[in-house]
Design a protein around this motif. Structure first.
Motif, PDB file in Angstrom:
ATOM      1  N   ALA A 275       0.843  -1.212   0.000  1.00  0.00           N
ATOM      2  CA  ALA A 275       0.000   0.000   0.000  1.00  0.00           C
ATOM      3  C   ALA A 275       0.873   1.255   0.000  1.00  0.00           C
ATOM      4  CB  ALA A 275      -0.917  -0.011   1.230  1.00  0.00           C
ATOM      5  N   LEU A 276       1.956   1.216   0.770  1.00  0.00           N
ATOM      6  CA  LEU A 276       2.829   2.398   0.830  1.00  0.00           C
ATOM      7  C   LEU A 276       3.549   2.602  -0.502  1.00  0.00           C
ATOM      8  CD1 LEU A 276       4.095   1.967   4.477  1.00  0.00           C
ATOM      9  CD2 LEU A 276       2.594   3.785   3.612  1.00  0.00           C
ATOM     10  N   ASP A 277       3.891   1.515  -1.179  1.00  0.00           N
ATOM     11  CA  ASP A 277       4.514   1.649  -2.513  1.00  0.00           C
ATOM     12  C   ASP A 277       3.537   2.292  -3.491  1.00  0.00           C
ATOM     13  OD1 ASP A 277       6.916   0.653  -1.689  1.00  0.00           O
ATOM     14  OD2 ASP A 277       6.582  -1.382  -2.443  1.00  0.00           O
ATOM     15  N   ARG A 278       2.264   1.928  -3.378  1.00  0.00           N
ATOM     16  CA  ARG A 278       1.254   2.562  -4.242  1.00  0.00           C
ATOM     17  C   ARG A 278       1.162   4.053  -3.968  1.00  0.00           C
ATOM     18  NH1 ARG A 278      -4.323  -0.686  -5.607  1.00  0.00           N
ATOM     19  NH2 ARG A 278      -5.102   1.427  -5.974  1.00  0.00           N
ATOM     20  N   MET A 279       1.162   4.407  -2.686  1.00  0.00           N
ATOM     21  CA  MET A 279       1.083   5.832  -2.325  1.00  0.00           C
ATOM     22  C   MET A 279       2.347   6.561  -2.795  1.00  0.00           C
ATOM     23  SD  MET A 279      -1.886   5.921  -1.016  1.00  0.00           S
ATOM     24  CE  MET A 279      -2.095   7.518  -0.227  1.00  0.00           C
ATOM     25  N   LYS A 280       3.487   5.900  -2.652  1.00  0.00           N
ATOM     26  CA  LYS A 280       4.763   6.498  -3.047  1.00  0.00           C
ATOM     27  C   LYS A 280       4.782   6.783  -4.551  1.00  0.00           C
ATOM     28  CE  LYS A 280       9.648   5.658  -2.277  1.00  0.00           C
ATOM     29  NZ  LYS A 280      10.648   4.787  -1.697  1.00  0.00           N
ATOM     30  N   ALA A 281       4.231   5.860  -5.318  1.00  0.00           N
ATOM     31  CA  ALA A 281       4.193   6.056  -6.775  1.00  0.00           C
ATOM     32  C   ALA A 281       3.321   7.258  -7.131  1.00  0.00           C
ATOM     33  CB  ALA A 281       3.658   4.787  -7.449  1.00  0.00           C
ATOM     34  N   ARG A 282       2.226   7.449  -6.396  1.00  0.00           N
ATOM     35  CA  ARG A 282       1.363   8.603  -6.656  1.00  0.00           C
ATOM     36  C   ARG A 282       2.077   9.901  -6.251  1.00  0.00           C
ATOM     37  NH1 ARG A 282      -1.208   9.236  -9.807  1.00  0.00           N
ATOM     38  NH2 ARG A 282      -3.024  10.332  -8.976  1.00  0.00           N
ATOM     39  N   ILE A 283       2.823   9.840  -5.143  1.00  0.00           N
ATOM     40  CA  ILE A 283       3.589  11.026  -4.715  1.00  0.00           C
ATOM     41  C   ILE A 283       4.617  11.377  -5.788  1.00  0.00           C
ATOM     42  CG2 ILE A 283       5.284  11.868  -3.010  1.00  0.00           C
ATOM     43  CD1 ILE A 283       3.744   9.997  -0.960  1.00  0.00           C
ATOM     44  N   ALA A 284       5.302  10.344  -6.299  1.00  0.00           N
ATOM     45  CA  ALA A 284       6.333  10.565  -7.328  1.00  0.00           C
ATOM     46  C   ALA A 284       5.711  11.173  -8.587  1.00  0.00           C
ATOM     47  CB  ALA A 284       7.026   9.247  -7.661  1.00  0.00           C
ATOM     48  N   ALA A 285       4.429  10.860  -8.812  1.00  0.00           N
ATOM     49  CA  ALA A 285       3.740  11.391  -9.992  1.00  0.00           C
ATOM     50  C   ALA A 285       3.161  12.791  -9.729  1.00  0.00           C
ATOM     51  CB  ALA A 285       2.637  10.424 -10.420  1.00  0.00           C
ATOM     52  N   GLY A 286       3.440  13.319  -8.530  1.00  0.00           N
ATOM     53  CA  GLY A 286       3.040  14.702  -8.237  1.00  0.00           C
ATOM     54  C   GLY A 286       1.668  14.844  -7.597  1.00  0.00           C
ATOM     55  N   ALA A 287       1.125  13.758  -7.044  1.00  0.00           N
ATOM     56  CA  ALA A 287      -0.224  13.815  -6.459  1.00  0.00           C
ATOM     57  C   ALA A 287      -0.272  14.757  -5.258  1.00  0.00           C
ATOM     58  CB  ALA A 287      -0.651  12.408  -6.036  1.00  0.00           C
ATOM     59  N   ASP A 288      -1.352  15.529  -5.147  1.00  0.00           N
ATOM     60  CA  ASP A 288      -1.550  16.346  -3.950  1.00  0.00           C
ATOM     61  C   ASP A 288      -2.373  15.555  -2.924  1.00  0.00           C
ATOM     62  OD1 ASP A 288      -4.085  16.303  -4.984  1.00  0.00           O
ATOM     63  OD2 ASP A 288      -4.223  18.455  -5.388  1.00  0.00           O
ATOM     64  N   ALA A 289      -2.684  16.184  -1.793  1.00  0.00           N
ATOM     65  CA  ALA A 289      -3.365  15.451  -0.720  1.00  0.00           C
ATOM     66  C   ALA A 289      -4.699  14.878  -1.190  1.00  0.00           C
ATOM     67  CB  ALA A 289      -3.569  16.380   0.486  1.00  0.00           C
ATOM     68  N   ALA A 290      -5.423  15.635  -2.027  1.00  0.00           N
ATOM     69  CA  ALA A 290      -6.730  15.136  -2.494  1.00  0.00           C
ATOM     70  C   ALA A 290      -6.552  13.913  -3.390  1.00  0.00           C
ATOM     71  CB  ALA A 290      -7.460  16.254  -3.247  1.00  0.00           C
ATOM     72  N   ALA A 291      -5.531  13.959  -4.246  1.00  0.00           N
ATOM     73  CA  ALA A 291      -5.279  12.807  -5.126  1.00  0.00           C
ATOM     74  C   ALA A 291      -4.807  11.606  -4.307  1.00  0.00           C
ATOM     75  CB  ALA A 291      -4.240  13.172  -6.185  1.00  0.00           C
ATOM     76  N   LEU A 292      -4.035  11.866  -3.264  1.00  0.00           N
ATOM     77  CA  LEU A 292      -3.592  10.757  -2.393  1.00  0.00           C
ATOM     78  C   LEU A 292      -4.785  10.153  -1.653  1.00  0.00           C
ATOM     79  CD1 LEU A 292      -0.236  12.196  -1.003  1.00  0.00           C
ATOM     80  CD2 LEU A 292      -0.542  10.382  -2.697  1.00  0.00           C
ATOM     81  N   ALA A 293      -5.739  10.988  -1.275  1.00  0.00           N
ATOM     82  CA  ALA A 293      -6.946  10.462  -0.615  1.00  0.00           C
ATOM     83  C   ALA A 293      -7.733   9.573  -1.573  1.00  0.00           C
ATOM     84  CB  ALA A 293      -7.811  11.620  -0.115  1.00  0.00           C
ATOM     85  N   ARG A 294      -7.775   9.960  -2.841  1.00  0.00           N
ATOM     86  CA  ARG A 294      -8.479   9.098  -3.813  1.00  0.00           C
ATOM     87  C   ARG A 294      -7.766   7.754  -3.955  1.00  0.00           C
ATOM     88  NH1 ARG A 294      -9.109  14.102  -6.354  1.00  0.00           N
ATOM     89  NH2 ARG A 294      -7.386  13.765  -7.817  1.00  0.00           N
ATOM     90  N   GLU A 295      -6.428   7.769  -3.881  1.00  0.00           N
ATOM     91  CA  GLU A 295      -5.675   6.514  -3.988  1.00  0.00           C
ATOM     92  C   GLU A 295      -5.932   5.621  -2.762  1.00  0.00           C
ATOM     93  OE1 GLU A 295      -4.303   5.551  -6.593  1.00  0.00           O
ATOM     94  OE2 GLU A 295      -2.861   3.976  -6.097  1.00  0.00           O
ATOM     95  N   ALA A 296      -5.912   6.232  -1.575  1.00  0.00           N
ATOM     96  CA  ALA A 296      -6.183   5.459  -0.356  1.00  0.00           C
ATOM     97  C   ALA A 296      -7.591   4.853  -0.411  1.00  0.00           C
ATOM     98  CB  ALA A 296      -6.019   6.340   0.884  1.00  0.00           C
ATOM     99  N   GLN A 297      -8.545   5.651  -0.880  1.00  0.00           N
ATOM    100  CA  GLN A 297      -9.918   5.140  -0.985  1.00  0.00           C
ATOM    101  C   GLN A 297      -9.991   3.993  -1.998  1.00  0.00           C
ATOM    102  OE1 GLN A 297     -12.542   6.335   1.068  1.00  0.00           O
ATOM    103  NE2 GLN A 297     -13.282   4.336   0.347  1.00  0.00           N
ATOM    104  N   ALA A 298      -9.218   4.121  -3.088  1.00  0.00           N
ATOM    105  CA  ALA A 298      -9.202   3.047  -4.093  1.00  0.00           C
ATOM    106  C   ALA A 298      -8.626   1.764  -3.496  1.00  0.00           C
ATOM    107  CB  ALA A 298      -8.383   3.482  -5.312  1.00  0.00           C
ATOM    108  N   ILE A 299      -7.557   1.897  -2.714  1.00  0.00           N
ATOM    109  CA  ILE A 299      -6.963   0.717  -2.060  1.00  0.00           C
ATOM    110  C   ILE A 299      -8.012   0.045  -1.176  1.00  0.00           C
ATOM    111  CG2 ILE A 299      -5.278   0.047  -0.276  1.00  0.00           C
ATOM    112  CD1 ILE A 299      -3.343   2.132  -1.531  1.00  0.00           C
ATOM    113  N   GLN A 300      -8.745   0.866  -0.423  1.00  0.00           N
ATOM    114  CA  GLN A 300      -9.766   0.327   0.488  1.00  0.00           C
ATOM    115  C   GLN A 300     -10.909  -0.331  -0.305  1.00  0.00           C
ATOM    116  OE1 GLN A 300     -10.553   2.977   3.697  1.00  0.00           O
ATOM    117  NE2 GLN A 300     -12.020   1.608   4.679  1.00  0.00           N
TER     118      GLN A 300
END
Ligand code: MRU
Length: 337
Positions: free
Chosen positions: A95-120
């Motif tokens: 899960a953290l690798d997924r979040m890290k990839a989104r961070i590397a792609a320039g995701a902001d907090a809202a985009a990171l929240a969408r990723e966390a919700q997708a994981i869930q």
């Protein structure tokens, strides 16, 4: 199936600005919620087992990254802190690798929240699919034994092994459910029985040491467990005591099923020997419900996971499909890049 009938607990809840966790240390006596407002609080909740179960700690950690981003904290240290919270369940690192990839792609907090919700959300969908696939392997009227807690509390909902059992009960395939108490932390006694009673699924708790005797009695046809990490050859790390259940199952002609989402599969780990097994405080063994039961001065060894060799596993069930008699080739065919 009627999912609402069988699956009503949600232990990890995003509240829009903070993460709410059902404190699993206190169940079933008390339903108390913890509000986490930063990544450090989520890390502590994972380390202390307030939230536990491989998929659930991955989901919680993803939300921990969201909290750090919302607070404007540097994200690399937050990722590292969350990653180090527990060593064995690979869902945390996944899960953290997924979040890290989104961070590397320039995701902001809202985009990171969408990723966390997708994981869930993906975890819940995977569990429902695994439930169908796993239940289809079970002959009508069977008895099953499970270990630890692999239900809604340990996941985004429905559960892995407990999801297979829920689907099996709904389909009339599972007629008898037994749960091992899962010493020393009592995930089976405290958490699995809590979920089964809430669902109205008749089940019997057994002492862990009653498992071989139960198998010999002919009342169980399957042992069904979850996983914390499945290596590239199918060797599976799960809650301590799983390995001895697999040995006893093979001896008695009882089938052994591992149900886990593909986020639990770690193709970078060649075999079970390379899986780090978490050692926890011996104090967890020296006391029961907070009361010391062992003479002062006594020592204890407290590994909380073990590895079941692939050769003892009859089926690995993931949302991608079922692998019967798993080995490296079958794992590669389903999970290789
Ligand atoms: O120490 P825990 O309670 O986090 O261990 C949990 C287990 O071993 C579960 O069987 C595993 O994570 C699968 S949960 C769907």
């Amino acid at each position: 199936m009627d999912y609402d009938r069988y699956d009503r607990v949600r232990a990890v809840q995003w509240q829009g600005d903070h993460l709410r966790l059902l404190d699993q240390r206190l169940l079933p006596q008390e339903e108390r919620w913890i509000d986490c407002r930063d990544a450090a609080a989520v890390t502590q909740a994972i380390r202390d087992l307030a939230v536990r179960g491989a998929p659930a700690i991955g989901i919680a950690a993803a939300w921990g990254v969201v909290l750090a981003a919302r607070r404007g904290e540097p994200l690399e240290p937050a990722l590292a802190m969350l990653r180090a919270a527990r060593p064995t369940a690979v869902n945390l690192m996944w899960a953290l690798d997924r979040m890290k990839a989104r961070i590397a792609a320039g995701a902001d907090a809202a985009a990171l929240a969408r990723e966390a919700q997708a994981i869930q959300d993906e975890d819940l969908a995977a569990n429902r699919r695994m439930g169908e696939l796993g239940a289809a392997l079970i002959a009508p009227g069977s008895g099953v034994l499970t270990h630890c807690n692999t239900g809604s509390l340990a996941t985004a909902g429905f559960g892995t092994a407990l999801g297979v059992i829920r689907a099996g009960v709904a389909a009339g395939r599972v007629a008898r459910v037994y749960a091992g108490e899962t010493r020393p932390w009592q995930q089976g006694a405290r958490l699995t029985m809590y979920e089964l009673v809430r669902d109205g699924i008749p089940a019997k708790l057994i002492a862990d040491s009653a498992a071989a005797h139960l198998m010999r009695s002919g009342q169980v046809q399957w042992v069904i467990v979850g996983a914390d990490r499945i290596a590239a050859n199918g060797d599976t790390a799960n809650k301590i005591g799983t390995y001895q259940l697999a040995i006893a199952a093979r001896h008695h002609g009882v089938k052994f099923m591992v149900a886990a989402p593909s986020s639990t599969v770690d193709m970078a780990t060649p075999s079970g020997e390379a899986i780090e097994i978490e050692l926890r405080d011996p104090a967890e063994l020296l006391a029961v419900a907070g009361r010391r039961t062992v003479v002062e001065g006594a020592e204890a060894w407290n590994p909380v996971f073990d590895v079941t060799p692939a050769a003892l596993i009859d089926a690995i069930v993931t949302e991608r499909g079922v692998i019967e008699r798993p080995d490296a080739a079958a794992m590669q065919a389903m999970f290789g890049r």
